[in-house]
Design a protein around this motif. Structure first.
Motif, PDB file in Angstrom:
ATOM      1  N   LYS A  94      31.148   3.497 -39.366  1.00  0.00           N
ATOM      2  CA  LYS A  94      29.811   3.600 -39.965  1.00  0.00           C
ATOM      3  C   LYS A  94      29.026   4.822 -39.438  1.00  0.00           C
ATOM      4  O   LYS A  94      28.172   5.360 -40.113  1.00  0.00           O
ATOM      5  CB  LYS A  94      29.015   2.332 -39.684  1.00  0.00           C
ATOM      6  CG  LYS A  94      29.406   1.185 -40.607  1.00  0.00           C
ATOM      7  CD  LYS A  94      28.652  -0.078 -40.233  1.00  0.00           C
ATOM      8  CE  LYS A  94      29.147  -1.264 -41.025  1.00  0.00           C
ATOM      9  NZ  LYS A  94      28.508  -2.503 -40.577  1.00  0.00           N
ATOM     10  N   SER A  95      29.304   5.298 -38.199  1.00  0.00           N
ATOM     11  CA  SER A  95      28.523   6.406 -37.599  1.00  0.00           C
ATOM     12  C   SER A  95      28.728   7.720 -38.374  1.00  0.00           C
ATOM     13  O   SER A  95      29.812   7.994 -38.888  1.00  0.00           O
ATOM     14  CB  SER A  95      28.932   6.587 -36.133  1.00  0.00           C
ATOM     15  OG  SER A  95      30.304   6.874 -36.087  1.00  0.00           O
ATOM     16  N   GLU A  96      27.653   8.590 -38.397  1.00  0.00           N
ATOM     17  CA  GLU A  96      27.673   9.836 -39.200  1.00  0.00           C
ATOM     18  C   GLU A  96      28.538  10.915 -38.538  1.00  0.00           C
ATOM     19  O   GLU A  96      28.659  10.937 -37.305  1.00  0.00           O
ATOM     20  CB  GLU A  96      26.247  10.376 -39.322  1.00  0.00           C
ATOM     21  CG  GLU A  96      25.381   9.509 -40.194  1.00  0.00           C
ATOM     22  CD  GLU A  96      23.942   9.985 -40.155  1.00  0.00           C
ATOM     23  OE1 GLU A  96      23.665  11.041 -39.563  1.00  0.00           O
ATOM     24  OE2 GLU A  96      23.110   9.265 -40.713  1.00  0.00           O
ATOM     25  N   PRO A  97      29.147  11.847 -39.319  1.00  0.00           N
ATOM     26  CA  PRO A  97      29.972  12.919 -38.723  1.00  0.00           C
ATOM     27  C   PRO A  97      29.085  13.907 -37.951  1.00  0.00           C
ATOM     28  O   PRO A  97      27.926  14.129 -38.329  1.00  0.00           O
ATOM     29  CB  PRO A  97      30.614  13.596 -39.949  1.00  0.00           C
ATOM     30  CG  PRO A  97      29.784  13.208 -41.105  1.00  0.00           C
ATOM     31  CD  PRO A  97      29.174  11.905 -40.782  1.00  0.00           C
ATOM     32  N   PRO A  98      29.601  14.553 -36.858  1.00  0.00           N
ATOM     33  CA  PRO A  98      28.762  15.453 -36.046  1.00  0.00           C
ATOM     34  C   PRO A  98      28.397  16.743 -36.809  1.00  0.00           C
ATOM     35  O   PRO A  98      29.160  17.207 -37.652  1.00  0.00           O
ATOM     36  CB  PRO A  98      29.642  15.771 -34.843  1.00  0.00           C
ATOM     37  CG  PRO A  98      31.021  15.482 -35.294  1.00  0.00           C
ATOM     38  CD  PRO A  98      30.933  14.431 -36.333  1.00  0.00           C
ATOM     39  N   SER A  99      27.247  17.327 -36.404  1.00  0.00           N
ATOM     40  CA  SER A  99      26.769  18.558 -37.074  1.00  0.00           C
ATOM     41  C   SER A  99      27.580  19.784 -36.619  1.00  0.00           C
ATOM     42  O   SER A  99      28.213  19.740 -35.555  1.00  0.00           O
ATOM     43  CB  SER A  99      25.293  18.768 -36.737  1.00  0.00           C
ATOM     44  OG  SER A  99      25.183  18.935 -35.351  1.00  0.00           O
ATOM     45  N   PRO A 100      27.588  20.945 -37.354  1.00  0.00           N
ATOM     46  CA  PRO A 100      28.371  22.146 -36.948  1.00  0.00           C
ATOM     47  C   PRO A 100      27.924  22.702 -35.601  1.00  0.00           C
ATOM     48  O   PRO A 100      28.770  23.138 -34.816  1.00  0.00           O
ATOM     49  CB  PRO A 100      28.070  23.147 -38.072  1.00  0.00           C
ATOM     50  CG  PRO A 100      27.558  22.353 -39.203  1.00  0.00           C
ATOM     51  CD  PRO A 100      26.983  21.100 -38.661  1.00  0.00           C
ATOM     52  N   GLU A 101      26.601  22.642 -35.314  1.00  0.00           N
ATOM     53  CA  GLU A 101      26.110  23.156 -34.020  1.00  0.00           C
ATOM     54  C   GLU A 101      26.702  22.358 -32.869  1.00  0.00           C
ATOM     55  O   GLU A 101      27.122  22.898 -31.841  1.00  0.00           O
ATOM     56  CB  GLU A 101      24.570  23.057 -33.948  1.00  0.00           C
ATOM     57  CG  GLU A 101      23.829  23.991 -34.876  1.00  0.00           C
ATOM     58  CD  GLU A 101      23.739  23.451 -36.277  1.00  0.00           C
ATOM     59  OE1 GLU A 101      23.955  22.220 -36.472  1.00  0.00           O
ATOM     60  OE2 GLU A 101      23.516  24.244 -37.208  1.00  0.00           O
ATOM     61  N   MET A 102      26.718  21.045 -33.114  1.00  0.00           N
ATOM     62  CA  MET A 102      27.270  20.167 -32.073  1.00  0.00           C
ATOM     63  C   MET A 102      28.768  20.456 -31.866  1.00  0.00           C
ATOM     64  O   MET A 102      29.257  20.446 -30.736  1.00  0.00           O
ATOM     65  CB  MET A 102      27.080  18.701 -32.473  1.00  0.00           C
ATOM     66  CG  MET A 102      27.341  17.732 -31.333  1.00  0.00           C
ATOM     67  SD  MET A 102      27.146  16.036 -31.847  1.00  0.00           S
ATOM     68  CE  MET A 102      25.396  15.852 -31.724  1.00  0.00           C
TER      69      MET A 102
END
Lengths: 179, 142
Positions: free
Chosen positions: B91-99
């Motif tokens: 259910k958790s969202e995919p990480p951002s590109p900066e991260m």
């Protein structure tokens, strides 16, 4: 190899009961002097016969065999319950109805005294006297039934009978005179 | 004379009729004998199991029941926790590109720190050349 034991039919058990139960009861009752014990022993004997029908296989004298079985069962009961002392006390103090009831007062008294006198005999003498007088067995048959020699059976009978005569003499003489 | 007397006495005794056996005993004794002759029916597997369990748990049946319910509760909780953990991850969202860039940097830094240094003197094996004893003593004194 598996041994298959044939269960006795109800007719066979009934036949055995009708043929021998009365004699066995009289013998057991004379030895135990307790109706409840006699009943328990009689039942124990017939249960044994029903469970182990092979016991009677090849037996020529059913009565002698059953008397032996009854005698052994009684001895076991006496040992188990340690009633020897208790029954001896009972024999001395109680007059049990070992014989059939009668309306004749003299006969009644004689039977009561005979019953008491039998109770005072040692167990081995009482068994022989009973089987000779009321079981109609010969000394040889008694010997087989009680696992003793014929001479022993004969001597036990003589001793027992002498004691009964001594004990019953006054009453017996009276009755003879009256006759 | 004596034998005659004895015979009469014996006959007198023999004539005494014995007490008859109670009639009601016949049915009772025969019923007991015939029921004993019949083979006892074999107990079913469930009955046997039930008997064994009853024998085992008989001293404190309530205590055993409580213990069993506690175990069932623990098992239920354990299973429910086990089932929910992957669902949470899904259910958790995919990480951002900066991260992702930051994570990549941290990984490289960690790799540098962990990787062995080639210029380290302590790790190099020493070359040992044996010398005469006298020469060693001179070195020590100087």
């Amino acid at each position: 190899m598996r041994v298959i034991i044939k269960m006795p039919s109800s007719q066979e058990i009934e036949r055995l009961y009708d043929a021998h139960a009365a004699a066995l009861f009289a013998f057991l009752f004379n030895l135990t002097r307790a109706e409840a014990d006699s009943r328990d022993l009689l039942q124990e004997i017939f249960v044994k016969l029903a469970r182990e029908p092979q016991l009677l296989a090849g037996v020529r004298e059913e009565r002698a065999f059953l008397i032996r079985l009854a005698h052994n069962t009684t001895i076991d009961l006496i040992r188990r319950r340690c009633t020897r002392e208790r029954t001896k006390e009972n024999f001395a103090s109680e007059v049990l109805s070992l014989f059939a009831s009668t309306s004749d007062p003299d006969e009644k008294v004689f039977r009561e005294e005979l019953s008491a006198a039998l109770g005072e005999l040692p167990e081995e003498q009482r068994a022989v006297v009973h089987l000779k007088l009321w079981g109609g067995l010969t000394f040889e048959e008694i010997a087989v039934a009680l696992d003793i020699t014929p001479n022993t059976a004969s001597s036990r009978y003589r001793y027992g009978l002498d004691k009964l005569r001594g004990r019953l003499r006054p009453r017996y003489e009276e009755m003879k005179k009256a006759e | 004379m004596m034998n005659d007397e004895t015979e009469k006495f014996e006959q007198r005794l023999t004539r005494q009729p014995l007490r008859p056996i109670p009639r009601e005993w016949r049915a009772e004794v025969l019923a007991a004998a015939l029921s004993a002759a019949r083979p006892a029916p074999r107990a079913s597997l469930l009955e046997t199991l039930n008997q064994q369990l009853a024998t085992l748990f008989w001293p404190h049946p309530k205590a055993w029941a409580c213990l069993a319910s506690v175990w069932v509760f623990i098992l239920t909780v354990n299973l429910s926790m086990h089932d929910s953990s992957p669902r949470r991850a899904e259910k958790s969202e995919p990480p951002s590109p900066e991260m992702m860039v930051e994570l990549r940097k941290q990984q490289l830094l960690l790799a540098e720190l962990i990787s062995p240094r080639e210029s380290h003197d302590a790790d190099r094996p020493r070359n040992f050349t044996p010398r005469p004893r006298g020469e060693r003593v001179e070195i020590l004194t100087t």
